[in-house]
Design an enzyme around this catalytic site. Structure first.
Site, PDB file in Angstrom:
ATOM      1  CB  CYS A 386      -0.852  -0.168   1.133  1.00 50.69           C
ATOM      2  SG  CYS A 386      -2.234   0.948   0.831  1.00 50.69           S
ATOM      3  CG  HIS A 512      -3.810  -3.654   3.108  1.00 55.18           C
ATOM      4  ND1 HIS A 512      -2.724  -3.210   3.884  1.00 55.18           N
ATOM      5  CD2 HIS A 512      -4.114  -2.676   2.605  1.00 55.18           C
ATOM      6  CE1 HIS A 512      -2.744  -1.948   3.929  1.00 55.18           C
ATOM      7  NE2 HIS A 512      -3.772  -1.331   3.029  1.00 55.18           N
ATOM      8  CD  GLU A 514      -1.438  -6.421   4.931  1.00 54.25           C
ATOM      9  OE1 GLU A 514      -1.182  -6.833   3.846  1.00 54.25           O
ATOM     10  OE2 GLU A 514      -1.593  -5.217   5.158  1.00 54.25           O
TER      11      GLU A 514
HETATM   12  N1  GLN Z   1      -1.815   6.575   2.918  1.00 52.45           N
HETATM   13  C1  GLN Z   1      -2.115   5.930   1.528  1.00 52.45           C
HETATM   14  C2  GLN Z   1      -3.189   5.928   1.028  1.00 52.45           C
HETATM   15  O1  GLN Z   1      -4.500   6.560   1.619  1.00 52.45           O
HETATM   16  C3  GLN Z   1      -1.665   4.386   1.930  1.00 52.45           C
HETATM   17  C4  GLN Z   1      -2.690   3.661   2.733  1.00 52.45           C
HETATM   18  C5  GLN Z   1      -2.238   2.456   3.442  1.00 52.45           C
HETATM   19  O2  GLN Z   1      -0.984   2.165   3.371  1.00 52.45           O
HETATM   20  N2  GLN Z   1      -3.092   1.521   3.772  1.00 52.45           N
HETATM   21  O3  GLN Z   1      -3.541   5.917  -0.045  1.00 52.45           O
END
Ligand code: GLN
Length: 539
Positions: A386, A512, A514
């Protein structure tokens, strides 16, 4: 419709952080292993509507469900132990309960009445539990009440549990209390007094625990068990010892070996069926006897509370265990890199792979970017998740494309090169709670790429998301001309996976993975990463 509707409440005493979630998940697993359908509910007595608006330092990671719920990390334990997908409804908070009660009051549902904690709030609590049980048609619901008995916030939930027992009878509602039994280093003796007080507090509000699970650094002694039985008002055979273990999946095995499954069936009037726990025993054996070890740098800004990254740690362990490789984590606090406390060049020889962790906001960003650069150039296997992917993209734009002031507009809204930018769906969104791009969403894979191979040649995969920003497709051509290619796209057409050709492993994902990893069914992304890290030249 639910067939049996049995409820097992799990409360905690003495202090928080005792692993109540693991105990609740273990109980749920033991019941499920006998063939019953089980769901698990986490109650969080805080006033936030969900965990999404909380800093991980407050409460650990935010676990994202299939339906886009931003929930407590214990939901992750339940999903991993039970190998099922839960929903946002499985996490009940004070905030959720009150918003519904107040909405009903405004609508006029209680017209003429004084709206009170008892019965209106407690009724709503029971109603929301019931909705979950009905939705899944579960035989048994395991309901963990967060916090510690004695907290003011928890009282309405304990009261609702007490009422449920009164209404349904003791054969339908069981209370399990998890306590700490500390060992004094000076005497070496287990002290039961705090647990006694906590059980007294429960009885004061009308709850007599049926089962006690004692957390301690060593197995419970006979003497400690005798005292807990006497002062807790329950038979010694209903007291279970849960000493510290290396791997949480050992907990159900230990509790079962002490007879917990049988006690649960007797108390709840269920048929006892010898559960087959051999896959779990095998997992524990494999985890405990790795053939190799890998050193994984975990690069983030909440590293002082590793629960901030719980599902990632778990996913790396699941994949590692399937390969008989034990990951050892080296925590790299990004702000320490910025302050020169950690020299990234030292990492090159001391780690076998690195994960650039998810996150939000400016703190630690430059530390992460300089770490990415050094590791990329040194050829160390790297997985970005992410925000990790987004910063891999920023680093590449700066170092390889020569766009020295490239950035994500999350950190620098004025950047002339917004290589990561706000999702169009997010433009104009002001409300912060529950408004990100959330939950399971399709990702289309590009044939013949590494990502495509990792997912076994699948055309489309579904992974869970939680973000507001995306890789700006306007720069994709420039990246791809330099071998940094998009290997997965959202159905709207923005890059979801990026990978670098001619590198041992350099891959970032917008989602994600995970959250979908299960001990007995690890995530292919983490397995590929651990595999690449453990076949590094130093091995
Ligand atoms: N801050 C980033 C976004 O909002 C990544 C979010 C995250 O790592 N879950 O896109």
């Amino acid at each position: 419709m639910s067939r049996l509707s049995k409820y097992v409440f799990v409360t905690g005493g003495v202090l928080s952080g005792l692993g109540k979630g693991v105990t609740a998940a273990s109980i749920a697993l033991l019941i499920k292993s006998m063939g019953y359908s089980v769901t698990a509910i986490k109650i969080d007595p805080y006033v936030n509507v969900d965990a999404g608006t909380m800093n991980p330092y407050m409460h650990g990671e935010v676990f994202v469900t299939e339906d886009g719920g931003e929930t407590d990390l214990d939901i992750g334990h339940y999903e991993r132990f039970l190998d099922i997908n839960l929903s946002k409804d499985n996490n009940i908070t004070t905030g959720k309960i009150y918003s519904v009660v107040i909405e009903k009051e405004r609508r006029g549902d209680f017209l003429g009445q004084t709206v009170q904690i008892i019965p209106h709030v407690t009724d709503e609590i029971k109603h929301q539990i019931e909705l979950v049980v009905r939705k899944y048609g579960s035989d048994v619901a395991v309901i963990e009440i967060g916090g510690t008995v004695g907290d003011i916030e928890g009282l309405p939930f304990l009261e609702a549990a007490r009422q449920l027992r009164l209404e349904r009878g003791p054969e339908s509602v069981l209370f399990t209390h998890v306590v700490l039994v500390p060992r004094l280093s000076t005497l070496g003796e287990l002290k039961t007094k705090p647990a006694q007080h906590s059980m007294q507090e429960l009885r004061r509000i009308g709850i007599q625990p049926d089962v006690l699970v004692a957390r301690s650094s060593i197995p419970l002694t006979d003497e400690a068990r005798r005292k807990l039985s006497l002062f807790g008002n329950l038979p010694p055979s209903h007291i279970f010892s849960n000493p510290d273990v290396d791997v949480i999946y050992e907990v159900p095995l230990r509790l079962h070996a002490q007879g917990l499954t049988r006690v649960l069936t007797e108390k709840l009037g269920l048929n006892y069926v010898e559960p087959d726990l051999s896959p779990w025993a095998e997992y524990v054996e494999k985890f405990s006897n790795p053939e190799r070890r890998v050193r994984i740098a975990m690069v983030g800004k909440y590293t002082r509370l590793t629960d901030s990254y719980l599902s990632i740690i778990e996913a790396l362990r699941h994949s590692g265990t399937s390969l008989r490789v034990r990951p050892d984590f080296i925590w790299v606090e990004a702000t320490d890199v910025e302050r020169g406390v950690i020299n990234v060049r030292d990492l090159v020889d001391s780690v076998d792979g690195a994960v650039i962790l998810p996150g939000f906001g400016e703190r630690g960003v430059e530390g992460k970017i300089s770490t990415i650069r050094v590791l990329r150039e040194a050829g160390v296997p790297l997985l970005g998740i992410c925000f990790g992917l987004q910063l891999m993209v920023v680093e590449f734009a700066r170092s390889v494309l020569g766009l020295s002031d490239a950035h994500t507009t999350e950190v620098n809204p004025e950047t002339p090169h917004p290589v990561v930018d706000l999702l169009s769906s997010q433009k104009g969104t002001i409300v912060k709670g529950g408004t990100m791009r959330l939950g399971s969403i399709d990702v289309r894979l590009v044939p013949s790429t590494l990502a495509w191979k990792i997912y076994g040649g699948a055309e489309v995969v579904r992974e869970r998301h939680r973000h507001r920003y995306q890789i700006n497709p306007a720069y994709l051509r420039a990246f791809e001309e330099n071998d940094f290619i998009a290997s997965g796209f959202s159905l709207e057409g923005f890059p979801e996976i990026m990978e670098l050709k001619n590198h041992r492993f350099y891959l970032g994902v917008q989602f994600h993975p995970e959250f979908k990893s299960r001990p007995l069914r690890p995530s292919p992304i983490f397995t590929a990463f651990i595999n690449a890290s453990s076949s590094s030249p130093t091995h």
